[in-house]
Write a protein that holds these residues in place. Structure first.
Motif, PDB file in Angstrom:
ATOM      1  N   GLN A  38       1.167 -20.268  -0.590  1.00  0.00           N
ATOM      2  CA  GLN A  38       2.334 -19.874   0.841  1.00  0.00           C
ATOM      3  C   GLN A  38       2.443 -18.328   0.832  1.00  0.00           C
ATOM      4  O   GLN A  38       3.884 -17.603   1.355  1.00  0.00           O
ATOM      5  CB  GLN A  38       3.736 -20.612  -0.124  1.00  0.00           C
ATOM      6  N   PHE A  39       1.337 -18.347   0.568  1.00  0.00           N
ATOM      7  CA  PHE A  39       0.962 -16.208   1.122  1.00  0.00           C
ATOM      8  C   PHE A  39       1.575 -16.365   2.048  1.00  0.00           C
ATOM      9  O   PHE A  39       2.397 -15.308   2.501  1.00  0.00           O
ATOM     10  CB  PHE A  39      -0.380 -16.246   0.806  1.00  0.00           C
ATOM     11  N   GLU A  40       1.332 -17.021   3.298  1.00  0.00           N
ATOM     12  CA  GLU A  40       0.895 -17.040   4.940  1.00  0.00           C
ATOM     13  C   GLU A  40       2.758 -16.803   5.131  1.00  0.00           C
ATOM     14  O   GLU A  40       2.833 -15.929   6.184  1.00  0.00           O
ATOM     15  CB  GLU A  40       0.425 -17.772   5.659  1.00  0.00           C
ATOM     16  N   GLN A  41       3.481 -17.509   4.309  1.00  0.00           N
ATOM     17  CA  GLN A  41       4.559 -17.454   5.002  1.00  0.00           C
ATOM     18  C   GLN A  41       5.750 -15.783   4.960  1.00  0.00           C
ATOM     19  O   GLN A  41       6.343 -15.154   4.905  1.00  0.00           O
ATOM     20  CB  GLN A  41       5.431 -18.014   3.526  1.00  0.00           C
ATOM     21  N   LEU A  42       5.294 -15.055   3.919  1.00  0.00           N
ATOM     22  CA  LEU A  42       5.515 -13.522   3.757  1.00  0.00           C
ATOM     23  C   LEU A  42       4.758 -12.842   4.751  1.00  0.00           C
ATOM     24  O   LEU A  42       4.419 -10.980   3.897  1.00  0.00           O
ATOM     25  CB  LEU A  42       5.464 -13.095   2.602  1.00  0.00           C
TER      26      LEU A  42
ATOM     27  N   TYR B  49       0.686  -4.984  -5.911  1.00  0.00           N
ATOM     28  CA  TYR B  49      -0.935  -4.693  -4.915  1.00  0.00           C
ATOM     29  C   TYR B  49      -1.464  -6.108  -4.983  1.00  0.00           C
ATOM     30  O   TYR B  49      -1.785  -6.290  -3.917  1.00  0.00           O
ATOM     31  CB  TYR B  49      -1.315  -3.709  -5.598  1.00  0.00           C
ATOM     32  N   ARG B  50      -1.591  -7.125  -6.160  1.00  0.00           N
ATOM     33  CA  ARG B  50      -2.196  -7.609  -5.852  1.00  0.00           C
ATOM     34  C   ARG B  50      -1.981  -9.002  -4.707  1.00  0.00           C
ATOM     35  O   ARG B  50      -3.072 -10.220  -4.004  1.00  0.00           O
ATOM     36  CB  ARG B  50      -2.589  -8.686  -7.462  1.00  0.00           C
ATOM     37  N   ILE B  51      -0.897  -9.354  -5.295  1.00  0.00           N
ATOM     38  CA  ILE B  51      -0.168 -10.458  -4.519  1.00  0.00           C
ATOM     39  C   ILE B  51      -0.317 -10.113  -2.778  1.00  0.00           C
ATOM     40  O   ILE B  51      -0.254 -10.390  -1.996  1.00  0.00           O
ATOM     41  CB  ILE B  51       1.560 -10.425  -4.521  1.00  0.00           C
ATOM     42  N   GLY B  52       0.389  -8.755  -2.814  1.00  0.00           N
ATOM     43  CA  GLY B  52       0.360  -7.823  -1.466  1.00  0.00           C
ATOM     44  C   GLY B  52      -1.373  -7.850  -0.646  1.00  0.00           C
ATOM     45  O   GLY B  52      -1.295  -8.376   0.270  1.00  0.00           O
TER      46      GLY B  52
ATOM     47  N   THR C 117       0.793  -1.280   0.276  1.00  0.00           N
ATOM     48  CA  THR C 117       0.127   0.291   0.024  1.00  0.00           C
ATOM     49  C   THR C 117       0.285   1.340   0.093  1.00  0.00           C
ATOM     50  O   THR C 117       0.398   2.505   0.072  1.00  0.00           O
ATOM     51  CB  THR C 117      -1.539   0.275   1.526  1.00  0.00           C
ATOM     52  N   ASP C 118       2.087   1.452   0.317  1.00  0.00           N
ATOM     53  CA  ASP C 118       2.565   2.167  -0.186  1.00  0.00           C
ATOM     54  C   ASP C 118       3.703   2.681  -1.397  1.00  0.00           C
ATOM     55  O   ASP C 118       3.390   2.060  -2.206  1.00  0.00           O
ATOM     56  CB  ASP C 118       4.198   2.244   1.054  1.00  0.00           C
ATOM     57  N   PRO C 119       3.835   4.081  -1.373  1.00  0.00           N
ATOM     58  CA  PRO C 119       4.423   4.000  -2.443  1.00  0.00           C
ATOM     59  C   PRO C 119       5.364   3.331  -3.760  1.00  0.00           C
ATOM     60  O   PRO C 119       6.491   3.030  -2.150  1.00  0.00           O
ATOM     61  CB  PRO C 119       4.498   5.789  -2.465  1.00  0.00           C
ATOM     62  N   MET C 120       5.350   3.193  -4.740  1.00  0.00           N
ATOM     63  CA  MET C 120       6.734   2.318  -4.622  1.00  0.00           C
ATOM     64  C   MET C 120       7.147   3.477  -6.457  1.00  0.00           C
ATOM     65  O   MET C 120       6.687   4.420  -6.721  1.00  0.00           O
ATOM     66  CB  MET C 120       6.092   0.835  -5.118  1.00  0.00           C
ATOM     67  N   LEU C 121       8.412   2.444  -6.980  1.00  0.00           N
ATOM     68  CA  LEU C 121       8.827   2.904  -8.312  1.00  0.00           C
ATOM     69  C   LEU C 121       9.017   1.502  -9.140  1.00  0.00           C
ATOM     70  O   LEU C 121       9.513   0.839  -9.086  1.00  0.00           O
ATOM     71  CB  LEU C 121       9.640   4.114  -8.171  1.00  0.00           C
TER      72      LEU C 121
ATOM     73  N   ASP D  78       5.523 -14.373  -7.112  1.00  0.00           N
ATOM     74  CA  ASP D  78       4.647 -15.498  -7.355  1.00  0.00           C
ATOM     75  C   ASP D  78       4.849 -16.764  -7.852  1.00  0.00           C
ATOM     76  O   ASP D  78       3.974 -17.554  -7.122  1.00  0.00           O
ATOM     77  CB  ASP D  78       4.746 -14.713  -9.176  1.00  0.00           C
ATOM     78  N   GLN D  79       6.747 -17.065  -7.919  1.00  0.00           N
ATOM     79  CA  GLN D  79       6.574 -18.437  -7.631  1.00  0.00           C
ATOM     80  C   GLN D  79       6.997 -18.540  -6.041  1.00  0.00           C
ATOM     81  O   GLN D  79       6.256 -19.949  -6.039  1.00  0.00           O
ATOM     82  CB  GLN D  79       8.493 -18.839  -7.866  1.00  0.00           C
ATOM     83  N   HIS D  80       6.738 -18.010  -5.204  1.00  0.00           N
ATOM     84  CA  HIS D  80       6.915 -19.162  -4.176  1.00  0.00           C
ATOM     85  C   HIS D  80       5.749 -18.798  -3.574  1.00  0.00           C
ATOM     86  O   HIS D  80       5.352 -20.172  -3.255  1.00  0.00           O
ATOM     87  CB  HIS D  80       7.673 -17.748  -3.067  1.00  0.00           C
ATOM     88  N   VAL D  81       4.589 -17.482  -3.668  1.00  0.00           N
ATOM     89  CA  VAL D  81       3.436 -17.968  -2.686  1.00  0.00           C
ATOM     90  C   VAL D  81       2.305 -18.408  -3.737  1.00  0.00           C
ATOM     91  O   VAL D  81       1.764 -19.268  -3.776  1.00  0.00           O
ATOM     92  CB  VAL D  81       2.582 -16.424  -2.998  1.00  0.00           C
ATOM     93  N   LEU D  82       2.700 -19.290  -4.943  1.00  0.00           N
ATOM     94  CA  LEU D  82       2.031 -19.930  -5.888  1.00  0.00           C
ATOM     95  C   LEU D  82       3.550 -20.691  -6.625  1.00  0.00           C
ATOM     96  O   LEU D  82       3.849 -21.313  -7.960  1.00  0.00           O
ATOM     97  CB  LEU D  82       1.453 -19.716  -6.964  1.00  0.00           C
ATOM     98  N   PRO D  83       4.371 -21.962  -5.590  1.00  0.00           N
ATOM     99  CA  PRO D  83       5.068 -22.574  -6.478  1.00  0.00           C
ATOM    100  C   PRO D  83       4.764 -23.453  -7.342  1.00  0.00           C
ATOM    101  O   PRO D  83       5.860 -24.150  -8.726  1.00  0.00           O
ATOM    102  CB  PRO D  83       5.525 -23.596  -5.325  1.00  0.00           C
ATOM    103  N   ARG D  84       3.617 -24.767  -7.677  1.00  0.00           N
ATOM    104  CA  ARG D  84       3.236 -25.531  -8.640  1.00  0.00           C
ATOM    105  C   ARG D  84       2.526 -24.674  -9.811  1.00  0.00           C
ATOM    106  O   ARG D  84       0.683 -25.579  -9.970  1.00  0.00           O
ATOM    107  CB  ARG D  84       2.515 -26.766  -7.488  1.00  0.00           C
ATOM    108  N   ARG D  85       2.323 -23.832 -10.942  1.00  0.00           N
ATOM    109  CA  ARG D  85       1.854 -23.643 -11.590  1.00  0.00           C
ATOM    110  C   ARG D  85       2.435 -24.313 -13.287  1.00  0.00           C
ATOM    111  O   ARG D  85       3.557 -23.204 -13.393  1.00  0.00           O
ATOM    112  CB  ARG D  85       1.282 -22.314 -11.409  1.00  0.00           C
ATOM    113  N   ARG D  86       1.304 -24.921 -13.472  1.00  0.00           N
ATOM    114  CA  ARG D  86       1.787 -25.589 -15.380  1.00  0.00           C
ATOM    115  C   ARG D  86       1.993 -24.360 -15.720  1.00  0.00           C
ATOM    116  O   ARG D  86       0.990 -23.849 -15.538  1.00  0.00           O
ATOM    117  CB  ARG D  86       1.274 -26.741 -15.145  1.00  0.00           C
TER     118      ARG D  86
END
Length: 266
Positions: free
Chosen positions: A210-214, A187-190, A5-9, A137-145
């Protein structure tokens, strides 16, 4: 409140190829993203009169002729992009992009080529915070084909679809569009990280999440975790490649691949 939710570049580049040690930046974009909106700055380089291969033009739509006619000197473009990154780091803005290690490493090489120094001489790398949507993305959803034989599971177009973001193919693959899309994915992942699992929309997420891990990390902690995750992901991909090519190497250094040579040729 969380980092998303914070500003980013947001950052993205389009180039003449894929080898960061030899290719040139064709276009670049940075977008200051905040709750007040998105403010873009874009550049088109003349690539020092270099040829833009047809396969690269097919991706980003910029021909050699167009770059030479409308692009600004590569040195000036490089200086301004580096300055934009330095300004962001100086005020604590994290840099966000999709596979942004490529973009930062490419800009580092261009800085060495045109400015006589790398990113580490222009800004304090130890203070730079980075959000890489490919790593996350690869961490939170590790097994996507793969979704098709030609579209990989971690391409930005695929990632956008997974997180229910509309995709404009005509605008895509330009640096401004891709930078903004990376910010939207971040933003969506966060948001999903901080959302209780029972409230999380399932759409294409599947069982392995694995969203909870972050959850609960600030930007400093998230950056540090990505350093580890990128290394682990590269090791896994390298092991996969070595099943058919025993010499395969996947570089897991992140968010910048250090320059190993002594000079970058102009």
């Amino acid at each position: 409140m969380s980092w998303h939710t914070d500003p980013m570049l947001a950052l993205d580049t389009e180039s003449t190829g894929i080898d960061i040690e030899t290719v040139r930046v064709v276009s670049a974009a940075v977008i200051h993203v905040s709750r007040d909106g998105a403010i873009p700055t874009t550049w088109l380089s003349d690539v020092d009169g270099q040829e833009i291969p047809a396969e690269a033009s097919a991706v980003h739509g910029i021909s050699t002729e167009h770059a030479r006619a409308h692009g600004r000197p590569a040195k000036a473009v490089t200086d301004e992009v580096v300055s934009a990154l330095r300004d962001a780091v100086s005020v604590g803005l994290p840099i966000v992009g999709h596979n942004v290690v490529y973009d930062l490493s490419l800009i580092d090489r261009e800085a060495r080529r045109h400015l006589g120094h790398g990113l580490g001489d222009a800004l304090p790398l130890d203070e730079m915070r980075v959000i890489d949507t490919r790593v996350l993305d690869q961490h939170v959803l590790p097994r996507r084909r793969r979704v098709s034989p030609t579209q990989g599971p971690r391409q930005l177009i695929t990632v956008a679809a997974v997180y229910s973001l509309a995709w404009d193919e005509e605008a895509a693959h330009g640096s401004e569009y891709d930078a903004l899309m990376a910010a939207r994915v971040a933003y969506r992942i966060g948001s999903l990280i901080e959302m209780p699992r029972e409230q999380r929309p399932q759409f294409e997420l599947g069982r392995y999440q694995q969203f909870e891990q972050l959850r609960g990390l600030d930007i400093n902690e998230l950056h540090a975790r990505q350093v580890v995750m990128a290394k682990e992901q590269a090791a896994g991909l390298q092991a996969h490649f070595r099943k058919t090519d025993p010499q395969a190497v996947v570089d897991g250094r992140w968010p910048l691949i250090p320059f190993a040579g002594t000079a970058v040729t102009a």
